[in-house]
Design a protein around this motif. Structure first.
Motif, PDB file in Angstrom:
ATOM      1  N   ALA A 178    -103.899  -3.461 -20.458  1.00  0.00           N
ATOM      2  CA  ALA A 178    -103.411  -2.371 -21.298  1.00  0.00           C
ATOM      3  C   ALA A 178    -103.059  -2.848 -22.705  1.00  0.00           C
ATOM      4  CB  ALA A 178    -102.190  -1.714 -20.645  1.00  0.00           C
ATOM      5  N   ILE A 179    -102.311  -3.941 -22.805  1.00  0.00           N
ATOM      6  CA  ILE A 179    -101.878  -4.404 -24.118  1.00  0.00           C
ATOM      7  C   ILE A 179    -103.055  -4.849 -24.951  1.00  0.00           C
ATOM      8  CG2 ILE A 179    -101.425  -6.796 -23.399  1.00  0.00           C
ATOM      9  CD1 ILE A 179     -99.374  -4.699 -25.914  1.00  0.00           C
ATOM     10  N   THR A 180    -104.076  -5.445 -24.312  1.00  0.00           N
ATOM     11  CA  THR A 180    -105.247  -5.891 -25.067  1.00  0.00           C
ATOM     12  C   THR A 180    -106.065  -4.712 -25.549  1.00  0.00           C
ATOM     13  OG1 THR A 180    -105.303  -7.899 -23.712  1.00  0.00           O
ATOM     14  CG2 THR A 180    -107.259  -7.395 -25.013  1.00  0.00           C
ATOM     15  N   THR A 181    -106.172  -3.666 -24.735  1.00  0.00           N
ATOM     16  CA  THR A 181    -106.898  -2.461 -25.146  1.00  0.00           C
ATOM     17  C   THR A 181    -106.313  -1.908 -26.440  1.00  0.00           C
ATOM     18  OG1 THR A 181    -107.492  -1.881 -22.880  1.00  0.00           O
ATOM     19  CG2 THR A 181    -107.503  -0.096 -24.480  1.00  0.00           C
ATOM     20  N   VAL A 182    -105.002  -1.856 -26.523  1.00  0.00           N
ATOM     21  CA  VAL A 182    -104.341  -1.291 -27.697  1.00  0.00           C
ATOM     22  C   VAL A 182    -104.411  -2.246 -28.889  1.00  0.00           C
ATOM     23  CG1 VAL A 182    -102.134  -0.457 -28.601  1.00  0.00           C
ATOM     24  CG2 VAL A 182    -102.837   0.138 -26.281  1.00  0.00           C
ATOM     25  N   VAL A 183    -104.153  -3.529 -28.633  1.00  0.00           N
ATOM     26  CA  VAL A 183    -104.137  -4.506 -29.722  1.00  0.00           C
ATOM     27  C   VAL A 183    -105.518  -4.655 -30.354  1.00  0.00           C
ATOM     28  CG1 VAL A 183    -103.913  -6.979 -30.216  1.00  0.00           C
ATOM     29  CG2 VAL A 183    -102.141  -5.803 -28.897  1.00  0.00           C
ATOM     30  N   GLN A 184    -106.576  -4.613 -29.544  1.00  0.00           N
ATOM     31  CA  GLN A 184    -107.916  -4.867 -30.077  1.00  0.00           C
ATOM     32  C   GLN A 184    -108.639  -3.612 -30.556  1.00  0.00           C
ATOM     33  OE1 GLN A 184    -110.264  -7.422 -27.419  1.00  0.00           O
ATOM     34  NE2 GLN A 184    -109.458  -9.129 -28.618  1.00  0.00           N
ATOM     35  N   LYS A 185    -108.079  -2.439 -30.308  1.00  0.00           N
ATOM     36  CA  LYS A 185    -108.722  -1.205 -30.742  1.00  0.00           C
ATOM     37  C   LYS A 185    -109.080  -1.217 -32.233  1.00  0.00           C
ATOM     38  CE  LYS A 185    -110.085   3.124 -30.751  1.00  0.00           C
ATOM     39  NZ  LYS A 185    -111.423   3.468 -30.274  1.00  0.00           N
TER      40      LYS A 185
END
Length: 302
Positions: A178-185
């Motif tokens: 989840a955190i990577t999805t948001v950070v890398q968007k």
């Protein structure tokens, strides 16, 4: 993509009113590949330690990913984006794989898929807090339907959801996603999606290198099914599916894209039936239908 894109038809590119064939393919392939990864991990753990399996998996995937970056002359990360790429490699690849592998030593494939699929709700909350994305009441309704459906699947398998170490490890893996999805968007506005996925795997493989010598030793005595399961994990759910997921994420808001992962447990149930002969229960069939219905509701026009 702005928050207004939530009102567009499901699986469409920005500004388009037609189904995007590329997006249909990337979503479908990613769901099928990641659904198959849960039984493959269980098979791999019969011959490898959790850390060793992660290292071998991403040595096999990270090497070709690095060569792809070189061959395509990928753009080097800008100074302000380096931390986002590090999050992808360290958290999304290395952290996720280690936590999930250690958790699946105890938790079977089906329940593990259920626990991982708390990820879209985590992503939705983080996307609202960090990216400013909007999630309509209808979208939350679809999320609730999907989550309830996955709960029914777990109930049908007799899952006793105790807050134990293994469950916490898999929940940690879901948070890594989840955190990577948001950070890398934001990266997809400046870099090609396949390059982002390749950087993630190359960095993750490098982080896991300390466990590789032991993994090579274990590979020499591991059962054939365990070795080839790791090879499969490296090629299909990793090398290919992380690329198709990156393309999906580049075309949809983070929270909407993650909701398609609710389709993973029903697909895992189908793969288990075709591959292992596991006959789904009535709870599994009802829960699978609810999970898929929730995905549809989330992506309906307003």
């Amino acid at each position: 993509m702005s928050s207004s894109s939530c009102a567009s038809p499901a699986l469409t590119a920005s500004g388009s009113q037609r189904l995007d064939p590329t997006l249909v393919f990337t979503v479908t392939f990613t769901v099928m590949a990641w659904a198959s990864s849960f039984p493959a991990i269980r098979a791999g753990l019969a011959g490898f330690g959790p850390a060793e399996m992660a290292a071998l998996r991403f040595a096999l995937a990270g090497g070709p990913a690095a060569l792809f970056l070189i061959a395509t002359r990928a753009k080097l990360p800008e100074l302000g984006d380096i931390w986002r790429f590090l999050v992808g490699g360290v958290i999304f690849i290395a952290g996720y794989a280690l936590l999930l592998n250690f958790g699946q030593r105890v938790v079977p494939a089906g329940p593990a898929a259920f626990i991982i699929n708390t990820n879209p709700i985590m992503t939705a909350v983080l996307a609202m807090m960090i990216l400013g994305e909007r999630f309509s009441l209808t979208a939350w309704l679809g999320t609730a339907i999907s989550f309830a459906g996955i709960g029914v699947i777990a109930l049908g398998k007799g899952l006793d959801v105790e807050i134990g170490v293994s469950v916490l490890l898999i929940l940690g893996a879901a948070f890594c996603n989840a955190i990577t999805t948001v950070v890398q968007k934001p990266l997809f506005a400046r870099y090609k999606p396949l390059h982002v996925a390749a950087w993630n795997m190359a960095i993750g493989g490098f982080v896991l290198l300390p466990f590789l010598p032991s993994a090579i030793e274990q590979a020499q005595v591991a059962p054939a099914i365990s070795f080839w399961s790791v090879v499969y994990l490296a090629v299909v759910p990793s090398l290919i599916a992380y690329g198709t997921w990156a393309i999906t994420l580049s075309r949809l808001p983070a929270a909407r894209a993650s909701n398609f992962q609710y389709a993973v447990p029903p697909m895992a149930m189908l793969i288990g039936f075709l591959w292992l002969g596991e006959i789904p229960t009535i709870f599994g069939l009802i829960g699978g239908a609810m999970a898929l219905a929730g995905v549809v509701v989330v992506n309906l026009k307003r």
